[in-house]
Design a protein around this motif. Structure first.
Motif: not given
Length: 615
Positions: A388-415
DNA sequence: GTAGGGTTAG
């Protein structure tokens, strides 16, 4: 007017103490002793307040010594605001008054206020911090993990000449450890040799290693502690840290020796120690042993439940983990953000996608835990794993994150993007990852591949050159397995072991069994190495790494028949679409552990270890 | 004769 004190419960047992009988007696020196004794014994707010009032009536509120007792009584009863008010009203607070309140703030989880008070104290000029004050202040710095402030105060300590004190130095070791400055912690620890270390100093240093992913050094230091004839015996604090180091290393044999020490020391009923043991067994692959420990815990905490939920989640037992969560809530143990992370992991690792979304959406209302970026990252990962990649992407876009957590968030989406061949999502996630400035090599590789695929060869090349220039090269991935007391390490890409033919056959057999159980094949299904042709570099490395984990498993199982020693390390984890493989492996390994442990658990030559009963 | 340091889940 009755000049006697009322004969109530407060005074009744004090027959051996001085009891005032007349007005003059109120001012008898023994009256103060009486008040002080009662204040130091008080575990009841009503009594402390009464004694406070009595102190006021007797005119002792101007006496710093007596007021310090009242302050400390309030501190013990966690009435920090009352303690502070009393402190503020003091005419001549001394260093003990200051330190008591600073320590009170520490105990209330308000280290920032503790540090503010310390600064206020320094401005006072009539009173100077002593060893007790410094120890409390470093504890506040530890809690904040704030090394800049800690170093500044450390400098003041050196100037004060109070450093040669075991307690102060131990608190410094702990502070540096919590601030991730292990080298400085070690320097302080080494310098303590001149004036003595105790079990707390050693524990601080062992913990500094254990909490900074340096488990081997933690164990090594623990060995030195045991070899040092002047040292005490390890206690529950030290053992909990040592067991945690064993968990992070996945060294079951060492963990079991530590378990033996726990038994011998009589610490098995300690909730912290028990929790560290259950976590250790779970991370070393033995869910059944973890469960035994869990069932023996009489007085559970949120951490013991969370550990067990995590353990089940990681072993692919999502529904069991959720059941445990329900049980915990029913027992009125309030879950915290880590517990909910465990619940979301359970859903994620068992394909309970809709349940996971439901937990995310209801956790604030039902459990009072507001989802933070870590929870969202977990859900993004879950959606991504199950397509459910599109849902994952839509959710990721709404989240405000710091750099460190951002790396984990976008890393998950990258995978997720890579797994499901979504080039545009890989591109977007890679860009965000690079923007996070967290030195994530995979992002450079992935983006470079996106450029290459789109024909932007120059961009692709320049990105790779940039990566090389910045030294952004990932460490070689590896897996490892403990067989008897030896550890075998497999590096990504290294398929050169002697048994590769045998392993290949085993993997094929395993794959066949997975198919029989209805497992869907995917890019990370167990395969031979030939499938890596035409896969991008980073994905290949990841796959080889996953492949090697299976090689490690296969290696252990082929070489050793059931009943011999096989141990899977903690980096064995669930990976995409491999639930069935994991279950099969777990079944085999669990059976093996039971057989082995019943017969072969020896911790001590003198036979004093009662751990056998445990098994 | 009052005040101080170390442990577990992520």
């Amino acid at each position: 007017m009755n000049k006697r004190f009322p004969q109530n419960a407060i005074f009744a047992p004090a027959t051996s103490l001085f009891i005032p009988h007349s007005q003059n007696d109120f001012f008898h020196p023994k009256t103060k002793g009486f008040l002080i004794q009662k204040l130091s014994e008080s575990t009841d707010l009503f009594l402390t307040k009464l004694l406070h009032t009595l102190t006021l009536k007797l005119g002792f509120l101007s006496d710093t010594f007596t007021v310090n007792y009242i302050i400390n009584s309030y501190v013990k009863l966690r009435e920090i605001n009352t303690a502070r008010k009393l402190f503020d009203e003091m005419r001549e607070p001394n260093v003990i008054s200051w330190t008591s309140v600073i320590s009170g703030y520490n105990n209330m989880g308000q280290p920032q206020t503790a540090l503010s008070m310390f600064e206020e104290m320094n401005e006072d000029r009539s009173v100077f911090p002593n060893e007790y004050t410094f120890a409390s202040v470093f504890k506040a710095c530890s809690a904040l993990a704030e090394s800049r402030i800690g170093k500044n105060i450390h400098a003041r300590l050196e100037v004060s000449g109070l450093r040669s004190n075991t307690v102060v130095s131990s608190s410094l070791v702990d502070m540096y450890g919590k601030c991730n400055d292990v080298e400085t912690a070690r320097r302080v620890f080494d310098s303590m040799i001149g004036y003595g270390r105790n079990v707390v100093s050693w524990t601080s240093m062992i913990t500094a290693y254990a909490q900074n992913a340096r488990g081997h050094e933690a164990i090594e230091l623990f060995r030195s502690f045991n070899a040092d004839s002047t040292s005490d015996k390890p206690n529950q604090f030290m053992l909990a840290s040592v067991i945690s180091a064993c968990s992070s290393l996945g060294r079951l044999q060492w963990g079991k020796v530590a378990h033996g020490l726990v038994t011998r020391g009589g610490y098995e009923s300690n909730i912290v120690v028990a929790t560290s043991l259950l976590d250790m067994y779970a991370k070393c692959g033995s869910l059944s042993c973890a469960e035994k420990i869990f069932l023996r815990i009489r007085c559970h905490s949120v951490i013991s439940y969370t550990s067990m939920i995590m353990a089940k989640a990681k072993h692919g037992l999502g529904e069991a983990a959720l059941k445990l969560f329900d049980e915990m809530v029913a027992r009125r143990i309030k879950p915290n953000y880590v517990t909910l992370l465990g619940v979301l992991h359970a859903c994620s690792h068992s394909g309970l996608v809709n349940e996971g979304l439901e937990y995310l959406n209801s956790m604030a209302e039902k459990h009072g835990v507001i989802p933070d970026p870590r929870h969202y990252t977990c859900v993004v990962d879950m959606l991504g794993r199950f397509g459910r990649v599109d849902e994952a992407y839509d959710l990721a876009k709404t989240i405000e994150v710091g750099a460190e957590q951002g790396a984990l968030l976008w890393g998950a989406l990258l995978s997720a993007g890579r797994l499901h061949g979504r080039v545009e999502i890989v591109g977007e996630a890679s860009k965000r990852l690079i923007e996070s400035n967290q030195q994530v090599t995979s992002a450079y590789v992935a983006l470079s591949n996106v450029y290459a695929m789109a024909g932007g060869w120059e961009d692709s090349e320049s990105l790779r050159l940039e990566m090389k220039r910045s030294g952004n090269v990932k460490e070689r991935a590896c897996s490892w397995i403990e067989i008897k007391d030896s550890v075998y390490v497999f590096h990504a890409g290294d398929l050169s072991c002697d048994e590769s033919g045998e392993i290949e056959r085993f993997l094929k057999d395993l794959e066949k069994r997975m198919k029989e159980r209805g497992h869907r094949g995917s890019s990370s299904t167990i395969t031979s190495s030939s499938v890596y042709i035409d896969v991008d570099e980073e994905a290949k490395e990841e796959m080889v790494s996953l492949h090697c984990e299976r090689l490690a498993l296969a290696f252990g199982m082929i070489r050793l028949p059931v009943g011999s020693t096989i141990r899977i390390m903690n980096n064995l984890r669930m990976c995409r679409d491999c639930h069935e493989a994991f279950k099969l492996i777990s079944e085999i390994v669990e059976r093996d552990i039971v057989v082995r442990d019943v017969n072969r658990f020896h911790c001590f030559k003198d036979g004093s270890c009662t751990c056998r009963d445990f098994w």
